[in-house]
Write an enzyme that holds these catalytic residues in place. Sequence first.
Site, mmCIF file in Angstrom:
data_model
loop_
_atom_site.group_PDB
_atom_site.id
_atom_site.type_symbol
_atom_site.label_atom_id
_atom_site.label_comp_id
_atom_site.label_asym_id
_atom_site.label_seq_id
_atom_site.Cartn_x
_atom_site.Cartn_y
_atom_site.Cartn_z
ATOM 1 C CE1 TYR A 202 -0.399 9.039 -11.010
ATOM 2 C CE2 TYR A 202 0.496 11.214 -10.531
ATOM 3 C CZ TYR A 202 -0.581 10.397 -10.795
ATOM 4 O OH TYR A 202 -1.838 10.941 -10.846
ATOM 5 C CG ASP B 284 -12.331 1.490 -6.228
ATOM 6 O OD1 ASP B 284 -12.234 2.667 -6.624
ATOM 7 O OD2 ASP B 284 -11.523 0.984 -5.416
HETATM 8 N N1 LIG Z 1 -6.508 14.035 -7.383
HETATM 9 C C1 LIG Z 1 -5.572 14.606 -8.122
HETATM 10 O O1 LIG Z 1 -4.988 15.645 -7.746
HETATM 11 C C2 LIG Z 1 -5.210 14.021 -9.464
HETATM 12 C C3 LIG Z 1 -4.348 14.779 -10.281
HETATM 13 C C4 LIG Z 1 -4.006 14.273 -11.521
HETATM 14 C C5 LIG Z 1 -4.494 13.049 -11.932
HETATM 15 N N2 LIG Z 1 -5.321 12.327 -11.095
HETATM 16 C C6 LIG Z 1 -5.769 11.029 -11.590
HETATM 17 O O2 LIG Z 1 -7.174 10.934 -11.483
HETATM 18 C C7 LIG Z 1 -7.549 9.581 -11.245
HETATM 19 C C8 LIG Z 1 -8.466 9.485 -10.029
HETATM 20 O O3 LIG Z 1 -7.778 10.026 -8.916
HETATM 21 P P1 LIG Z 1 -8.507 10.380 -7.532
HETATM 22 O O4 LIG Z 1 -7.961 11.675 -7.108
HETATM 23 O O5 LIG Z 1 -9.975 10.206 -7.631
HETATM 24 O O6 LIG Z 1 -7.858 9.254 -6.610
HETATM 25 P P2 LIG Z 1 -8.503 8.362 -5.466
HETATM 26 O O7 LIG Z 1 -7.337 7.810 -4.724
HETATM 27 O O8 LIG Z 1 -9.540 9.106 -4.722
HETATM 28 O O9 LIG Z 1 -9.232 7.189 -6.286
HETATM 29 C C9 LIG Z 1 -8.522 6.168 -6.923
HETATM 30 C C10 LIG Z 1 -9.322 4.884 -6.802
HETATM 31 O O10 LIG Z 1 -8.632 3.851 -7.523
HETATM 32 C C11 LIG Z 1 -8.794 2.637 -6.798
HETATM 33 N N3 LIG Z 1 -7.738 1.690 -7.157
HETATM 34 C C12 LIG Z 1 -6.429 1.715 -6.788
HETATM 35 N N4 LIG Z 1 -5.789 0.638 -7.277
HETATM 36 C C13 LIG Z 1 -6.705 -0.045 -8.008
HETATM 37 C C14 LIG Z 1 -6.655 -1.245 -8.762
HETATM 38 N N5 LIG Z 1 -5.521 -1.974 -8.869
HETATM 39 N N6 LIG Z 1 -7.787 -1.667 -9.377
HETATM 40 C C15 LIG Z 1 -8.931 -0.957 -9.266
HETATM 41 N N7 LIG Z 1 -9.047 0.170 -8.548
HETATM 42 C C16 LIG Z 1 -7.945 0.603 -7.918
HETATM 43 C C17 LIG Z 1 -8.706 3.057 -5.338
HETATM 44 O O11 LIG Z 1 -9.310 2.079 -4.496
HETATM 45 C C18 LIG Z 1 -9.452 4.395 -5.354
HETATM 46 O O12 LIG Z 1 -10.827 4.239 -5.043
HETATM 47 C C19 LIG Z 1 -6.237 8.798 -11.118
HETATM 48 O O13 LIG Z 1 -5.896 8.229 -12.362
HETATM 49 C C20 LIG Z 1 -5.239 9.870 -10.760
HETATM 50 O O14 LIG Z 1 -3.919 9.508 -11.132
HETATM 51 C C21 LIG Z 1 -5.675 12.794 -9.888
#
Ligand SMILES: NC(=O)c1ccc[n+]([C@@H]2O[C@H](COP(=O)([O-])OP(=O)(O)OC[C@H]3O[C@@H](n4cnc5c(N)ncnc54)[C@H](O)[C@@H]3O)[C@@H](O)[C@H]2O)c1
Length: 269
Positions: free
Chosen positions: A167, A48
């Site tokens: 996005y 991360d």
């Molecule tokens: N939560 C939702 O509703 C949802 C819906 C559709 C898709 N997603 C996708 O699921 C995945 C995980 O989402 P989540 O809900 O756990 O989000 P989250 O924000 O809890 O986790 C994302 C993580 O990515 C890390 N991050 C951000 N930029 C980064 C970088 N440049 N390099 C390395 N790490 C980095 C952040 O520090 C964070 O810990 C993402 O791809 C998101 O687009 C989530």
Amino acid sequence: MAHDPYQRMTSPFLLNDSVVIITGAGGAIGGATAEVLAAAGASVVISDLNLETAQAVADRVTRETGRETLAIRTDVTSESEQQALVDATLAKFGRITALINNVGWGEYTPLWDVSMEYMMKSYLLNTVSAYHLTKLCVPHLRKQENASVTFSGSAVGTTPSPEFISYSNAKAALLHMSKSLAAMSGPEIRCNSIVIGSVDNGEATLKAGYDPEMLRRLSESFVMKRRGTPYDIAYAFQYLLSPAAAWVTGVQLEVNGGGSYKSKMPTND
Ligand SMILES: NC(=O)c1ccc[n+]([C@@H]2O[C@H](COP(=O)([O-])OP(=O)(O)OC[C@H]3O[C@@H](n4cnc5c(N)ncnc54)[C@H](O)[C@@H]3O)[C@@H](O)[C@H]2O)c1
């Protein structure tokens, strides 16, 4: 794998001997996935941008599953940091059997307020970084049995989503890319994506432009009448990585509580 439904009912879902890199694993979905995969027998690399949250997940996983982990800070938009992630994984565990490209971020932006630079940044974070890390892992994955790459897609990548234009474009491209990669990576490596619906990730969704009332109405709109938990997605990752999915590649697995159903019959509302 030999078909043996009676003696090993659960074993096709186990991940013994797997070494899995998960990006964005300090977050909600990545963290839950690290836990679930480790509980199924995998060694997990928890990478991360935020080392503190990655380390907290690693400590939790080791405490709860007894599995060895590696927590590492990686900015996935940096080629050299991606290489360092691959090198550190090989140095600690000797192999890579699966990669989960899970980093992603997007927020509400009025349709015509997005600059080219912002659009490109989103594409770099959500899509291009996943392409490049996959490229670095492929030579190592090819040496392993039932190797796989899985991508965190989004429902906004499959439906018109003008509120999240940068996005959703990037996630649409990610889903398309995972199919292209699947077409050229078999039979050694399987490539799949999960089309993720709205999942509770605490503050992150609020920062993306939602408020609690919007989230309540959103939950109500889903067939399953709730948003997902990170574990709803983590178990889907477990399936896609496991021997049970050995013939599954190029799919977009929708995990979204049934999505929102709207009647096609006109009403007076
Ligand atoms: N939560 C939702 O509703 C949802 C819906 C559709 C898709 N997603 C996708 O699921 C995945 C995980 O989402 P989540 O809900 O756990 O989000 P989250 O924000 O809890 O986790 C994302 C993580 O990515 C890390 N991050 C951000 N930029 C980064 C970088 N440049 N390099 C390395 N790490 C980095 C952040 O520090 C964070 O810990 C993402 O791809 C998101 O687009 C989530």
